[in-house]
Motif scaffolding. Structure first.
Motif, PDB file in Angstrom:
ATOM      1  N   ASP A   1       1.719  12.915  -1.781  1.00 41.55           N
ATOM      2  CA  ASP A   1       0.644  11.989  -1.424  1.00 41.55           C
ATOM      3  C   ASP A   1       0.116  12.288  -0.024  1.00 41.55           C
ATOM      4  O   ASP A   1      -1.057  12.080   0.265  1.00 41.55           O
ATOM      5  CB  ASP A   1       1.108  10.533  -1.541  1.00 41.55           C
ATOM      6  CG  ASP A   1       2.236  10.187  -0.570  1.00 41.55           C
ATOM      7  OD1 ASP A   1       3.038  11.080  -0.247  1.00 41.55           O
ATOM      8  OD2 ASP A   1       2.303   9.022  -0.132  1.00 41.55           O
ATOM      9  N   ILE A   2       1.011  12.768   0.841  1.00 37.73           N
ATOM     10  CA  ILE A   2       0.585  13.187   2.180  1.00 37.73           C
ATOM     11  C   ILE A   2       1.081  14.612   2.381  1.00 37.73           C
ATOM     12  O   ILE A   2       2.277  14.880   2.218  1.00 37.73           O
ATOM     13  CB  ILE A   2       1.184  12.275   3.267  1.00 37.73           C
ATOM     14  CG1 ILE A   2       0.702  10.826   3.062  1.00 37.73           C
ATOM     15  CG2 ILE A   2       0.808  12.772   4.660  1.00 37.73           C
ATOM     16  CD1 ILE A   2       1.310   9.842   4.032  1.00 37.73           C
TER      17      ILE A   2
ATOM     18  N   ASP B   1      -4.139   2.913   5.279  1.00 28.74           N
ATOM     19  CA  ASP B   1      -5.066   2.495   4.221  1.00 28.74           C
ATOM     20  C   ASP B   1      -4.652   3.050   2.859  1.00 28.74           C
ATOM     21  O   ASP B   1      -4.891   2.437   1.825  1.00 28.74           O
ATOM     22  CB  ASP B   1      -6.497   2.947   4.554  1.00 28.74           C
ATOM     23  CG  ASP B   1      -7.068   2.156   5.721  1.00 28.74           C
ATOM     24  OD1 ASP B   1      -6.395   1.219   6.185  1.00 28.74           O
ATOM     25  OD2 ASP B   1      -8.181   2.475   6.173  1.00 28.74           O
ATOM     26  N   HIS B   2      -4.047   4.230   2.887  1.00 24.22           N
ATOM     27  CA  HIS B   2      -3.530   4.826   1.657  1.00 24.22           C
ATOM     28  C   HIS B   2      -2.423   3.937   1.074  1.00 24.22           C
ATOM     29  O   HIS B   2      -2.349   3.722  -0.140  1.00 24.22           O
ATOM     30  CB  HIS B   2      -3.028   6.229   2.004  1.00 24.22           C
ATOM     31  CG  HIS B   2      -2.017   6.806   1.068  1.00 24.22           C
ATOM     32  ND1 HIS B   2      -2.302   7.100  -0.246  1.00 24.22           N
ATOM     33  CD2 HIS B   2      -0.718   7.155   1.264  1.00 24.22           C
ATOM     34  CE1 HIS B   2      -1.215   7.606  -0.817  1.00 24.22           C
ATOM     35  NE2 HIS B   2      -0.250   7.641   0.073  1.00 24.22           N
TER      36      HIS B   2
ATOM     37  N   PRO C   1      -4.388  -0.235   0.181  1.00 27.83           N
ATOM     38  CA  PRO C   1      -5.808   0.065  -0.038  1.00 27.83           C
ATOM     39  C   PRO C   1      -6.709  -1.171  -0.073  1.00 27.83           C
ATOM     40  O   PRO C   1      -7.911  -1.022  -0.186  1.00 27.83           O
ATOM     41  CB  PRO C   1      -5.818   0.789  -1.387  1.00 27.83           C
ATOM     42  CG  PRO C   1      -4.550   0.426  -2.048  1.00 27.83           C
ATOM     43  CD  PRO C   1      -3.583  -0.031  -1.017  1.00 27.83           C
TER      44      PRO C   1
ATOM     45  N   VAL D   1      -4.401  13.161   2.721  1.00 27.47           N
ATOM     46  CA  VAL D   1      -3.789  11.838   2.526  1.00 27.47           C
ATOM     47  C   VAL D   1      -4.444  11.180   1.317  1.00 27.47           C
ATOM     48  O   VAL D   1      -5.670  11.009   1.291  1.00 27.47           O
ATOM     49  CB  VAL D   1      -3.974  10.933   3.763  1.00 27.47           C
ATOM     50  CG1 VAL D   1      -3.436   9.528   3.486  1.00 27.47           C
ATOM     51  CG2 VAL D   1      -3.288  11.526   4.980  1.00 27.47           C
ATOM     52  N   GLY D   2      -3.646  10.863   0.330  1.00 26.37           N
ATOM     53  CA  GLY D   2      -4.161  10.152  -0.834  1.00 26.37           C
ATOM     54  C   GLY D   2      -5.361  10.838  -1.461  1.00 26.37           C
ATOM     55  O   GLY D   2      -6.328  10.182  -1.831  1.00 26.37           O
TER      56      GLY D   2
ATOM     57  N   ILE E   1      -3.389   6.852   6.724  1.00 26.36           N
ATOM     58  CA  ILE E   1      -2.125   6.699   5.995  1.00 26.36           C
ATOM     59  C   ILE E   1      -1.872   5.227   5.678  1.00 26.36           C
ATOM     60  O   ILE E   1      -1.463   4.868   4.566  1.00 26.36           O
ATOM     61  CB  ILE E   1      -0.963   7.326   6.793  1.00 26.36           C
ATOM     62  CG1 ILE E   1      -1.147   8.849   6.805  1.00 26.36           C
ATOM     63  CG2 ILE E   1       0.393   6.937   6.194  1.00 26.36           C
ATOM     64  CD1 ILE E   1      -0.168   9.609   7.661  1.00 26.36           C
TER      65      ILE E   1
END
Ligand SMILES: Nc1ncnc2c1ncn2[C@@H]1O[C@H](COP(=O)(O)OP(=O)(O)O)[C@@H](O)[C@H]1O
Ligand SMILES: [Mg+2]
Length: 767
Positions: A443-444, A494-495, A498, A332-333, A492
Motif C-alpha cells: 500500500d505504501i 488520508d490513505h 479516507p 501511497v494508496g 499516508i
C-alpha cells in the motif's frame, strides 16, 4: 504569571547581594500529565519546586543575573511571555520575576534549541511559601525530564554566577537532543502523526519506537514508520527479495534491468559478459545502497564488486547497468505522492589536497550532512566505506591521492536523493510506479527508478525500476535539499482515514467520560450497559473494575489512566465508558484527548487532595472542567444542574449540553430549558426528557418509586445522568427505558447472573 509575583513587594532586597549564594532550587515532585489536564489539552511535565531563599530574591535583585542568563540563552528575547511581544520575558526579568518562572523559560528555550519546540509553559504559586507549580508542554516525558535537569543546572549557575560557558550550553542542548533521538518518534513517523493531529485524529505510542496507534479502539489504524495495517507481510517479503520482485514486475511488463543471481566472482564475470557491459553488481537483499557497484566495465571491476557485494546479503546479482539519474517515487494508496532525484556527488581537485581532504572540505562541511537522522544527507566516511574505496580505485585514486586542479572525482553515484521532482513525473512513469507497488502488493512503496528524465516515458529512454521498497523513509520528501517539501505524512494519513475532511469523528469511537465522586461507578456501569444495548461492543473502566462487555477482566479499582488506556488500545472495543476521579485528572490527566459525552456529577472530594494543593470544593471546578473542555463539537456535556457550579461549566463545552436534576425547580435547569436546551428531570414520579420547554416521559420506564425498590444501588440523579448520556448518544429512547428497567444495580448479582449464562443478548430480547 505567578500570583505571588503580583502581590509581592518588588526590589525589596538589598543592593549588595552579588556575594550571596543560593541553595539549589528543590524539585519536590515531577509529574508527567499524559493527557488533557488542569493546565492544557496536551501532555505536560508538572514540576513542584521549592525556591527556598530565592523566594525573597526576584530576578532584578540578583546582580548581573539577567545579563548572565540572556548571555547564555540569547533567544530568550523571542519569548513573549505574558507581555505579548518580543522581549516580553526579558522585560519581566529586569522588572523582577521569580526563579520558578525563569526556570520555565530556560527549559522551554532548551527544548527549542534541541529541535523540539514547545509553545506552552506556566508557573503558579501554591498556598505554601516559596513553593510553585511549573509546567511546560512535553511531547515526550524523557525529553522533558532531560530538559528540566539541564535547565535547572544552567539556571543555578546563572543565579550563583558559577562558571557556565557557551560550550556548556551546547552540551546541555546536545543532551536534550540525544533524548529526542533516543525517545521520540523518527522523522517519518512524526510526519504521519503530525498529519493525524492536524486532522483531529488522536494517537498513542505502542512501544518506545515508531509503532503508533492512530485513532481509538475499533476505529484505530496502526503505523510502524511507513508501514501500516494494510501493508501485507507477503508483499514486504517479496520487496526484500530484489530478484523475485524483478521477475514479478517483468512478467507484468514493467521495465526492469535484465540480470541474474551469481554464486562466484567468476560466474559474475560470465553473467556480465552475456548481459553486456556495463553492469551493476549488488546484493539481492541489502539496502541503503550497501554493497552496490555501478557501471562496471572490466573483468577486474566486476570481480572486485562481487567481493564487495557478497558479505552484504544472501545472494549477489549482476544486472544491466541502466544509464540515468537515481530516482525515488513514493506511492501511497495507488498514487505517486512524491518523487526525488539523486545527485551524483563529486569533488573537484585543487592540485594540493588529497581526496580525503577534498571530501571533508567540499562535502562533509555541508550543513545538510550529519550523523543523526534529522539530517537529510549522511556524512561521508572514506575509511569505512568499501564502496567508495572501490569507486576511487576505478578512477585510479585512493584517499591519499592528490587530483590535479580541476579534475572531477566521483564520490557517490547514489544515495543522495535530494532534489524534489514530484511535479515533473510523466504520467506513464507514475503509472509504472503505481503498477509496481500493486504487483508487489504494497500500500505504501518507495520505487527506485533509474531514468535520464523522469518527465519522459521510460521505454523511450531505456529507464527501469531497479527496486521496490516497503516502509520507505520519508525524510527526502519532507526535507529535500532542493525544491519544496511534500505533504507525504498527510497522504499516508488520508490513505488510512479516507473520510471527508471536517468529519470530527474520524478514527474515533464513542468515548463517554464520567467525572465526579458520588455514585459515579454505578453511573458509569449503567451508561456502559445502555451503550452495550445500543449495539456497541463496550469497554468500561470504573472503580468496580475493568469490563469488556459484561465480562470483568480486572476486579481492581480501574478509575485511572492505565485502565482507560487499555480500553482505547483494544481493537475489539467500539465504545468506552471511563470513570475519572479528580485525583486521576490531577495525577495523570485524562486518558483520551476528546470525548463524545462528558458527564460531571459533583465537586466533592477536595478534602483528600491536599497533596495537589486543593483544599476546598471551589477549586474542584478547575479540575473537573477538564472533562467538559474535551467534549467534541459534535458531542454533549451532561451536567448536574443541582449544583450551580457544575451547571456553570456549560459554556466551556464545544458541543451540546444536557442538564439533569431530580428537582425540576433547580434554577440552572429552568434557565437552560427556557433557553431551549435539553434537560432530564423528574415529574410525577417519572423521568422526563425536555427539549426546551416541551417535555415527554421516557418511554419504557414506569414510576420511579417502583423502579427504585428493585434498584437500591442507583441514586436517582445518577439514573438521570445515565439517561441523559444515552439520549446524547442517540440510543433509541424505548431501549434506554427498557434497559434501565433491566439493569442490575448490584454488581455481584449482575456478575452472578452473567455466570448463569444468558445465551441471548438483551438487546435482542428487547427487540
Ligand atoms: N541496474 C542498475 N543500473 C543502474 N543503477 C542501478 C542499478 N541497480 C541499482 N542502481 C542504483 O543503485 C541504487 C541502489 O540500488 P538498489 O538496488 O536500490 O539497492 P538498495 O536496496 O541498497 O537501495 C539505486 O537506487 C540506483 O540508483
Ligand atoms: Mg534502493
Amino acid at each position: 504569571m505567578a500570583a505571588a509575583e503580583d502581590t509581592a513587594v518588588r526590589g525589596q532586597a538589598t543592593s549588595n547581594v552579588s556575594a550571596l549564594r543560593f541553595d539549589d532550587i528543590r524539585l519536590l515532585r515531577t509529574n508527567y500529565l499524559r493527557g488533557p489536564n488542569v493546565w492544557t489539552y496536551r501532555p505536560v511535565l508538572e514540576v513542584w519546586l521549592d525556591l527556598g531563599r530565592l523566594e525573597d530574591f526576584p530576578s532584578n535583585t540578583i546582580e548581573g543575573f539577567t545579563e548572565r542568563l540572556t548571555g547564555l540563552l540569547p533567544a530568550l528575547i523571542e519569548h513573549h511571555c505574558g507581555v505579548g511581544e518580543r522581549g516580553g520575558f526579558i522585560q519581566r526579568l529586569t522588572e523582577g520575576t521569580w526563579a520558578g518562572h525563569v526556570m520555565e523559560h530556560v527549559v522551554i528555550e532548551l527544548l527549542n534549541l534541541a529541535g523540539m519546540p514547545t509553545g506552552f509553559g506556566q508557573t503558579r504559586s501554591t498556598s505554601q511559601h516559596g513553593v510553585y507549580r511549573m509546567v511546560f508542554r512535553a511531547r515526550d516525558e524523557q525529553v522533558a525530564r532531560a530538559a528540566l535537569a539541564e535547565g535547572h543546572r544552567l539556571l543555578m549557575a546563572a543565579i550563583n554566577n558559577d562558571p557556565f560557558t557557551a560550550t556548556d550550553v551546547q552540551r546541555a542542548v546536545a543532551a536534550v537532543k540525544a533524548k529526542v533521538e533516543d525517545c521520540y518518534l523518527g522523522p517519518s513517523t512524526a510526519a504521519i502523526v503530525g498529519a493525524a493531529t492536524d486532522r483531529g485524529i488522536p494517537h498513542m505510542r505502542l512501544n518506545s519506537g515508531n509503532l503508533v496507534q492512530l485513532g481509538y479502539g475499533a476505529s484505530q489504524q496502526r503505523i510502524w514508520t511507513a508501514e501500516t495495517d494494510y501493508t501485507s507481510a507477503i508483499a514486504e517479503s517479496i520487496a526484500s527479495d530484489k530478484e523475485l520482485t524483478k521477475s514479478l514486475l517483468a512478467s507484468c511488463g514493467v521495465p526492469v534491468p535484465e540480470g541474474q543471481v551469481v554464486e562466484s566472482a567468476e560466474e559474475a564475470w560470465d553473467a556480465a559478459d552475456s548481459i553486456g557491459l556495463p553492469v551493476a553488481v549488488k546484493p539481492s537483499d541489502a539496502n541503503h545502497g550497501r554493497g552496490v557497484s555501478l557501471e562496471l566495465t572490466t573483468r577486474e571491476e566486476v570481480m572486485d564488486a562481487f567481493a564487495v557485494a557478497e558479505p552484504e546479503g544472501s545472494d549477489v546479482m549482476v544486472e544491466r547497468f541502466v544509464r540515468g539519474y537515481e530516482h525515488r517515487l513514493l506511492v501511497v494508496g495507488g498514487q505517486v505522492v512524491a518523487a526525488a532525484r539523486g545527485e551524483v556527488i563529486t569533488v573537484t581537485g585543487d592540485g594540493q589536497s588529497t581526496v580525503a581532504a577534498l571530501i571533508d572540505k567540499q562535502l562533509n562541511s555541508d550543513p545538510r550532512r550529519g550523523a543523526e537522522e534529522e539530517f537529510p544527507l549522511d556524512l561521508i566516511d572514506l575509511p569505512t566505506d568499501a564502496k567508495l574505496q572501490l569507486e576511487l580505485l576505478r578512477q585510479k585514486l585512493d584517499g591519499n591521492s592528490v587530483p590535479e586542479a580541476g579534475r572531477v572525482v566521483t564520490i557517490q553515484r547514489n544515495g543522495n536523493l535530494g532534489v524534489d521532482c514530484t511535479d515533473q513525473v510523466h504520467p506513464e512513469v507514475a503509472h509504472a510506479a503505481v503498477l509496481a507497488a500493486r504487483i508487489v502488493g504494497l500500500d505504501i512503496a518507495g520505487i527506485d527508478m533509474v531514468a535520464q528524465d523522469i518527465g519522459r516515458p521510460l521505454a523511450a529512454q531505456g529507464g527501469a525500476i531497479v527496486e521496490v521498497n516497503a516502509g520507505p523513509g520519508l525524510l527526502m520528501h519532507l526535507k529535500p535539499a532542493v525544491g519544496s517539501p511534500r505533504p507525504v505524512g498527510r497522504a499516508i494519513c488520508d490513505h488510512l482515514f479516507p473520510d471527508a475532511e471536517g468529519d470530527g469523528a474520524v478514527g474515533r469511537i464513542p468515548v463517554i467520560g464520567v467525572a465526579g465522586s458520588r455514585g459515579t461507578s454505578v453511573l458509569a456501569r449503567l451508561v456502559a450497559w445502555l451503550v452495550g444495548l445500543g449495539g456497541h461492543h463496550t469497554g468500561l473502566a470504573c472503580r468496580d473494575g475493568l469490563f469488556l462487555e459484561r465480562r470483568r477482566v480486572d476486579a481492581r479499582d480501574s478509575a485511572h489512566w492505565e485502565a482507560a488506556h487499555r480500553l482505547l488500545v483494544n481493537r475489539a472495543v467500539q465504545a468506552v465508558v471511563i470513570e475519572n476521579g479528580a485525583e486521576t485528572i490531577l495525577r495523570d490527566g485524562l486518558a483520551y484527548d476528546r470525548c463524545e459525552v462528558g458527564i460531571v456529577t459533583d465537586l466533592d472530594g477536595a478534602e483528600s487532595l491536599a497533596e495537589f494543593d486543593i483544599r476546598e470544593s471551589d477549586q474542584m471546578v478547575k479540575v473537573l472542567r477538564t472533562q467538559v473542555d474535551v467534549v467534541l463539537a459534535e458531542g454533549t456535556a451532561v451536567l448536574n444542574a443541582a449544583d450551580p457550579r457544575v451547571a456553570g461549566l456549560a459554556p466551556l463545552c464545544d458541543g451540546a449540553v444536557i442538564l439533569y436534576a431530580v428537582d425540576p425547580r433547580a434554577e440552572a435547569l429552568q434557565a437552560h430549558q427556557a433557553a431551549g436546551g435539553k434537560a432530564v428531570l423528574v415529574r410525577q414520579d417519572r423521568v422526563v426528557l425536555a427539549n426546551g420547554t416541551s417535555e415527554s416521559f421516557l418511554p419504557g420506564l414506569g414510576r420511579l418509586t417502583v423502579w427504585r425498590a428493585s434498584h437500591a444501588g442507583v441514586e436517582l440523579d445518577g439514573l438521570l445522568a445515565a439517561i441523559a448520556a444515552g439520549w446524547a448518544l442517540g440510543i433509541p429512547l424505548n431501549l434506554i427505558g427498557a434497559g434501565v428497567e433491566a439493569f442490575e444495580a448490584d454488581l455481584h448479582a449482575a456478575l452472578a447472573s452473567l455466570q448463569l449464562s444468558q445465551t441471548q443478548p438483551l438487546n435482542e430480547q428487547l427487540a
